[in-house]
Design a protein around this motif. Structure first.
Motif, PDB file in Angstrom:
ATOM      1  N   THR A 179       0.832  -1.195   0.000  1.00  0.00           N
ATOM      2  CA  THR A 179       0.000   0.000   0.000  1.00  0.00           C
ATOM      3  C   THR A 179       0.871   1.251   0.000  1.00  0.00           C
ATOM      4  OG1 THR A 179      -0.075   0.321   2.389  1.00  0.00           O
ATOM      5  CG2 THR A 179      -1.609  -1.294   1.450  1.00  0.00           C
ATOM      6  N   ARG A 181       1.176   3.248   2.306  1.00  0.00           N
ATOM      7  CA  ARG A 181       1.833   3.404   3.618  1.00  0.00           C
ATOM      8  C   ARG A 181       2.937   2.359   3.801  1.00  0.00           C
ATOM      9  NH1 ARG A 181      -1.927   6.731   6.607  1.00  0.00           N
ATOM     10  NH2 ARG A 181      -3.917   6.669   5.489  1.00  0.00           N
ATOM     11  N   ARG A 182       3.337   1.722   2.705  1.00  0.00           N
ATOM     12  CA  ARG A 182       4.414   0.721   2.692  1.00  0.00           C
ATOM     13  C   ARG A 182       4.093  -0.459   3.594  1.00  0.00           C
ATOM     14  NH1 ARG A 182       9.905   2.853   3.890  1.00  0.00           N
ATOM     15  NH2 ARG A 182       9.070   4.713   4.857  1.00  0.00           N
ATOM     16  N   VAL A 218      -4.861   0.170  -2.105  1.00  0.00           N
ATOM     17  CA  VAL A 218      -3.571   0.862  -1.927  1.00  0.00           C
ATOM     18  C   VAL A 218      -3.645   1.918  -0.823  1.00  0.00           C
ATOM     19  CG1 VAL A 218      -2.867   0.445  -4.313  1.00  0.00           C
ATOM     20  CG2 VAL A 218      -3.977   2.607  -3.731  1.00  0.00           C
TER      21      VAL A 218
END
Lengths: 420, 242
Positions: A179, A181-182, A218
């Motif tokens: 996503t 936000r890693r 995502v």
């Protein structure tokens, strides 16, 4: 002396030789008309595919995205996409605009532990894109395909992916991805449809998901993000002008700092190469005519050889050198006009006849990332015919100039002495 | 007589101290850290070229084999990792299937950090997996440590070789280096803080560096830890993930 009448009579003296020269030019002209029509068709198809499936006429995205696109940088997004689309659709030259979120992922299954299949995820708005991509028209009817239901986790997959993985409508797939936000993320979705596209880039390994579902996956929902906004222009609007107009709007809006617009020609390297290659093909066309013209050069030299006494006689009777050049040049010109005209007509007829069906190169184009389908359909236009006709006449007739010039230098006494 | 007895005792003690084998040191270190059950709360701070990312978690462990980690930060959206005897499972609330991880995938990164799934769920039972040897002594950040080298007994062990520095006073590890088969340094774990919790010395703050990545490091911080709490074995099951 009427040069044209004499020249016309002379080319009738050896019909076979004349026919040979004319046929060579006809074949070259025919080939060039067909080749340029096919290139025009490729260029048109690539442009059409770009607008429909990839960038629209104008692609709006973060200015840093292209630099890092190999690692799919989700954090370089376009915020407040709905507001941006409203602003775009308020512009005079814009037909409509729609958002996209494209990212990579992997399909997995507990039944096949450790086997992850790479796929591309194509997040799109089916309603907003009904006039451009028109997904409904790509659904494979024999598979009972439907568009995804609203607010569902239903998706459409490409026919290539369905065949590769043995998937069908009603099956569930598990997708793993990252996503914005890693964070790692996995989701289960149900296949509602299978879609077929003519070109392999859209037909291999793609999962088409509704835009709101892509935003959720995502994690763009909190700021209504999109990876890009694609703009489609109205018919009589110049793409370059619209690109500038959109960039002027983006610069004035603080929410869209760092967001830029580019016309699709400035996005695709492949399209730019194709346009550059067109000039190379025109040059190659001229070379082909030169090659075909070697036949005229050869026959002209043979004619001069055979008619040496005649040339000597004409010269002795007072025909000047430049009149001799004009005579042979005119003979070559008539053959060039006839050959080029016939070749252009046949080439035009062939190009128009093949326009609906084209040549099938799908097998050869498998896996080629070229934004064109495997069907090469010529797209004829009058400019092609005029160019080939002019090039054929000019190149072929001037090819005869040098042997004709040589003929004009033959001395009458030497010509009379020769036994032919 | 008293003098002779004192010398004998001193010699015996001295012999005991310097006579420890690598196995004894590892056993003592593990007994310090492996509890019947434990519950902890903490965070993982990842720094790389894209910036800093903080992930919070709660963790439950039972013995050497069972552990459950629940990520509580917003970005992770309820992701959980369950370790049973031989398999690690990763659970996502939006996925109907729970993904098992095994083999080489154990070395995959957890939440984008320098920690792998194997690192995260514990390096339990070192003596079962490694042959160990004591190389000597070395000071790490001013702490005198045993330097022990470990070679994997089988090729299925994720790290073929590890070097560990164990604090001589408190029998807690201060530094770990993990190597590939070709002796290339893959990972380094350095302990920043050790605390005495309920009589055990526990690493509470450590920095992990994946040496195969550039400009990347992870800080693993335990903010709260409790031992010997009541956890039923059924807690560590796939059904409990949902």
């Amino acid at each position: 002396m009427n040069t044209y009448v004499v020249a016309w009579r002379n080319i009738g003296r050896n019909k076979r030789r004349t026919a040979l020269s004319a046929v060579a030019i006809t074949v070259a002209a025919f080939g060039m008309v067909l080749l340029f029509s096919i290139i025009a068709g490729l260029s048109f198809e690539m442009q059409d595919n770009f607008v429909r499936y990839i960038t629209g006429d104008i692609l709006i995205e973060h200015e840093e995205f292209e630099k890092y696109q190999d690692i799919n940088p989700l954090h370089f997004y376009v915020p407040d996409q709905e507001e941006l689309i409203k602003k775009m659709e308020a512009l005079e030259g814009v037909a409509h605009a729609f958002p996209r979120i494209n990212f990579g992922g992997q399909l997995y299954s507990q039944a096949s532990i450790g086997e992850f299949k790479r796929v591309s995820i194509f997040g799109f708005d089916p309603v907003a894109e009904s006039d451009t991509m028109n997904m409904t028209s790509h659904l494979v009817p024999e598979t009972n395909s439907q568009m995804p239901a609203a607010n569902s986790r239903e998706v459409i997959i490409s026919e290539g992916l369905a065949k590769r993985e043995g998937l069908k409508v009603g099956d569930k797939i598990n997708l793993a991805t990252m996503t914005v936000r890693r964070a790692a993320f996995q989701i289960t979705m149900k296949i509602s449809g299978i879609a077929y596209f003519d070109f392999s880039q859209m037909n291999e390994g793609i999962v088409f998901i509704p835009f709101d579902l892509a935003q959720y996956i995502v994690d763009y929902s909190g700021f209504d993000g999109a990876m890009s906004v694609n703009v489609v222009k109205k018919t009589n609007v110049e793409r370059g002008d619209l690109e500038k107009q959109i960039n002027d709007v983006l610069k004035t809006e603080s929410a869209y700092q760092g967001i830029t617009a580019r016309a699709f020609e400035n996005v695709s390297t492949i399209y730019s190469f194709l346009k550059m290659a067109e000039y190379i093909y025109y040059f190659m066309g001229l070379l082909f005519f030169l090659l075909a013209s070697t036949v005229i050069i050869n026959t002209t030299m043979m004619v001069i050889f055979e008619r040496t006494r005649e040339i000597g006689t004409l010269s002795a009777l007072g025909m000047k050198g430049k009149e001799i050049v004009r005579l042979f040049f005119t003979e070559a010109l008539i053959i060039a006009i006839i050959g080029s005209l016939v070749g252009v007509v046949i080439g035009t007829a062939m190009a128009i006849w093949l326009e609906p069906t084209g040549f099938d190169f799908k097998e050869a184009m498998q896996g080629v990332d070229f934004q064109i389908s495997g069907m090469m359909k010529p797209k004829w236009n009058p400019v092609i015919a005029i160019f080939v006709l002019a090039a054929g006449i000019v190149v072929s007739s001037f090819a005869a100039y040098f042997p004709a010039k040589r003929a004009s230098r033959i001395k009458p006494i030497e010509a009379m002495r020769k036994d032919y | 007589m008293k003098k002779i007895l004192s010398v004998i005792i001193i010699l015996f003690l001295t012999g005991a101290l310097f006579g420890q084998t690598a196995e004894e040191i590892i056993k003592r270190m593990e007994s310090n850290q492996i509890k019947d059950t434990a519950y902890s709360e903490g965070k993982i701070i990842v720094k790389d070229r894209f910036g800093e990312k903080i992930t919070s978690f709660n963790s439950w462990t039972k013995g050497e084999e069972l552990s459950l980690i629940e990520f509580t930060s917003r970005a992770e959206r309820g992701q959980k990792i369950l370790r049973t005897e031989d398999v690690i499972y990763v659970f996502f609330p939006d996925a109907e299937e729970v993904m098992p991880i095994g083999g080489a995938a154990l070395r995959d990164s957890v939440v984008g950090s320098d920690l792998s799934y194997e690192d995260m769920t514990g390096d339990k039972g070192l003596l079962d997996s490694y042959d160990v040897a004591l190389l000597g002594s070395e000071a790490i950040d001013g702490h005198d440590c045993f330097h022990i080298t470990m070679k994997a007994k089988s090729p299925t062990v994720p790290y073929p070789k590890q070097d560990v520095w164990v604090d001589k006073k408190i029998y807690a590890w201060r530094l770990v280096r993990k190597y590939s088969l070709s002796d290339r340094l893959i990972k380094e774990i350095k302990i920043n803080t050790i605390e005495n919790i309920e009589g055990s010395y526990i690493p509470m703050d450590m920095t992990i560096q994946d040496k195969l990545k550039k400009n990347s490091s992870t800080r693993f911080i335990i903010e709260k830890i409790q031992f010997n709490i009541k956890i039923d074995e059924s807690f560590f099951s796939l059904e409990e993930l949902y």
